[in-house]
Design an enzyme around this catalytic site. Sequence first.
Site, mmCIF file in Angstrom:
data_model
loop_
_atom_site.group_PDB
_atom_site.id
_atom_site.type_symbol
_atom_site.label_atom_id
_atom_site.label_comp_id
_atom_site.label_asym_id
_atom_site.label_seq_id
_atom_site.Cartn_x
_atom_site.Cartn_y
_atom_site.Cartn_z
ATOM 1 N N SER A 112 12.795 7.534 2.613
ATOM 2 C CA SER A 112 12.498 8.879 2.789
ATOM 3 C C SER A 112 13.317 9.930 1.859
ATOM 4 C CB SER A 112 12.599 9.079 4.346
ATOM 5 O OG SER A 112 12.276 10.626 4.876
ATOM 6 N N HIS A 113 14.231 10.819 2.712
ATOM 7 C CA HIS A 113 14.876 11.851 2.322
ATOM 8 C C HIS A 113 16.180 11.381 1.783
ATOM 9 C CE1 HIS A 113 15.375 11.513 6.438
ATOM 10 N NE2 HIS A 113 16.806 11.818 6.221
ATOM 11 N N ASP A 276 9.951 15.817 0.465
ATOM 12 C CA ASP A 276 11.154 14.858 0.292
ATOM 13 C C ASP A 276 10.813 13.446 -0.317
ATOM 14 O OD1 ASP A 276 9.477 13.646 2.218
ATOM 15 O OD2 ASP A 276 11.041 12.638 3.364
ATOM 16 N N ASP A 278 9.620 10.623 0.117
ATOM 17 C CA ASP A 278 8.264 10.216 0.358
ATOM 18 C C ASP A 278 7.284 10.806 0.755
ATOM 19 O OD1 ASP A 278 9.463 10.530 2.823
ATOM 20 O OD2 ASP A 278 8.703 8.782 3.710
ATOM 21 N N ASP A 280 6.696 13.315 3.345
ATOM 22 C CA ASP A 280 6.525 13.560 4.821
ATOM 23 C C ASP A 280 7.063 14.862 5.303
ATOM 24 O OD1 ASP A 280 8.766 12.145 5.257
ATOM 25 O OD2 ASP A 280 7.877 10.857 6.454
ATOM 26 N N ARG A 281 7.972 15.111 4.504
ATOM 27 C CA ARG A 281 8.789 16.322 5.005
ATOM 28 C C ARG A 281 8.423 17.548 4.370
ATOM 29 N NH1 ARG A 281 15.068 15.186 6.733
ATOM 30 N NH2 ARG A 281 14.497 13.302 8.184
ATOM 31 N N LYS A 375 4.024 12.363 9.588
ATOM 32 C CA LYS A 375 4.308 13.907 9.230
ATOM 33 C C LYS A 375 3.793 14.091 7.969
ATOM 34 C CE LYS A 375 9.196 13.206 8.725
ATOM 35 N NZ LYS A 375 10.169 12.599 9.931
HETATM 36 C C1 G1P Z 1 15.963 11.770 11.188
HETATM 37 C C2 G1P Z 1 15.230 13.114 11.592
HETATM 38 C C3 G1P Z 1 14.202 12.623 12.498
HETATM 39 C C4 G1P Z 1 13.052 12.052 11.663
HETATM 40 C C5 G1P Z 1 13.667 11.057 10.883
HETATM 41 C C6 G1P Z 1 12.790 10.229 9.993
HETATM 42 O O1 G1P Z 1 16.264 10.984 12.383
HETATM 43 O O2 G1P Z 1 16.139 13.680 12.569
HETATM 44 O O3 G1P Z 1 13.577 13.806 13.062
HETATM 45 O O4 G1P Z 1 11.933 11.717 12.514
HETATM 46 O O5 G1P Z 1 15.034 11.424 9.978
HETATM 47 O O6 G1P Z 1 12.214 11.250 9.044
HETATM 48 P P1 G1P Z 1 17.710 10.649 12.561
HETATM 49 O O7 G1P Z 1 18.597 10.276 11.496
HETATM 50 O O8 G1P Z 1 18.147 11.867 13.260
HETATM 51 O O9 G1P Z 1 17.660 9.392 13.356
HETATM 52 ZN ZN ZN Z 2 10.492 11.081 4.236
#
Ligand code: G1P
Ligand code: ZN
Length: 538
Positions: A112-113, A276, A278, A280-281, A375
């Site tokens: 992801s990010h 981000d 991947d 989804d953000r 998302k």
């Molecule tokens: C974080 C975000 C959460 C999101 C997840 C995946 O998780 O807070 O809302 O769904 O990334 O993108 P966390 O690191 O808080 O567990």
């Molecule tokens: Zn992501």
Amino acid sequence: MIRTIATTPFDGQKPGTSGLRKKVTVFSQPHYAENFIQSVFDALEGFPGQTLVIGGDGRYYNSEVIQTAIRMAAANGFGRVMVGRGGLLSTPAASHLIRKYRAFGGIILSASHNPGGPDGDFGIKYNAANGGPAPEKLTDAIFARTRSITQYNIIDTPDIDLSRTGETKAGSMTVEVIDPVADYAGLMQSLFDFDAIRDLIRAGFTMKFDAMGAITGPYARRILEEMLGFPVGTVMNGTPLPDFGGHHPDPNLVHAKELVDIVMPPGGPDFGAASDGDGDRNLIIGRGMYVTPSDSLAILAANATLCPGYANGLAGIARSMPTSAAADRVAEKLNIACFETPTGWKFFGNLLDAGKATICGEESFGTGSSHVREKDGLWAVLMWLNILARRRQGVAQIVTAHWREYGRNYYSRHDYEEVDAGAAGELMDALRGSLPALIGRHGITAADDFAYDDPVDGSRSTGQGIRLMFEDGARIVYRLSGTGTSGATLRVYIERYEPDASRHAVDTQEALAPLIALSRSLAQIEQYTGRAAPTVIT
Ligand code: G1P
Ligand code: ZN
């Protein structure tokens, strides 16, 4: 051609908030990825002959694991894999493909990010037939399997050429390399009023989209520049790179500073957005106006019927517990249901599948709807564009009008990243222990550790974050991140409701200052972590 390789379990292959995430250096140990993928297959039933969607965000190590996943899918009896050209698929696009082509499920390679590159992070996530992240029951079964695994199956075959679309074979399994963008772009076209957006562009509207060197570059170029007609160059950092070009592909005000500096000043474009690693953000900003994800969810919901895909209204709105209550006020006004779920997209899946919610969102720059089971960053951007095109007002105007109508939920998240994991656990334990004594002090009327009873399958999830609720509707929430890969990250979420429109122009940190101070002292953050201030404020 099928080989069975003996292996032994690795510690710590427990899927977190969103799949298994580890450093590349951990993932690249011999058998590490194979063990996890085989554990996923071992936890599933009934897939022989079926289709598996595979794709990733293009980060470092993506191309190696894609080949491994294809070889293992073939050895384990899948009939077909659909894989994005170049091994690429955004997370929402993968979710859509699983649903559209009735695949058995999908494997998404992404962290992801989180930053990429040889010293960065990698991840593997399994999504089920509804297109959504594996439910907890399945991730528990996968984890259990990782602890007892003794062998995995893989075929011997040269690397599959993923550079051109078309069909080929891996053993007896068909490998279909597809255009990663086409199906997704078609879905977006079916949901939003592209003609209205084209008219807006012709009227002089400008935007900048920052793909942050990650997966959304090709999607944004196709949809924003080629289909909608924004000028070439609207998409910046549009080529997916293994190390994201050095970007930390997390679209917030800190990491998307390059975009913020272009859009915020006078004379900048009308609209700015980023996504981000991947895809989804989403980050949404207008000239002089940053839209918090919590407000964005509320505003999208309140204006949804301006978009063709939502013209008949919403069944309900769902938000994660730490997300601000701004969306609740919209649901109340629309007289529709509002759900409060634990953090993580997987909890929305049941509500979407059951038709109880149409739009969902999290404070962590995640918004989406029933169109997929993830998302979806570009979806949020296009929904904003559709609303801007129909309302013919600027972002700032729309946001302030929303606050006037519903009141403003001042909201901020303070992250203390990479703190000592033991100390973070002790902090949470101590705070949990002090909850009964806190009620009645500082205006706190209720305090608990959030638990969620899924209204669809009846499952219960406990320990989802400590909540302090104040008499004036304010809240402080504490939880530990489930996505980090080193140490622990403490997230503190601070919120206060302000109904009076004459007090809506205050700076967020200032408006929340007394609560922020209280959030630090009540949890003794500095004593436990040695940190006097957070590392990231959003
Ligand atoms: C974080 C975000 C959460 C999101 C997840 C995946 O998780 O807070 O809302 O769904 O990334 O993108 P966390 O690191 O808080 O567990
Ligand atoms: Zn992501």
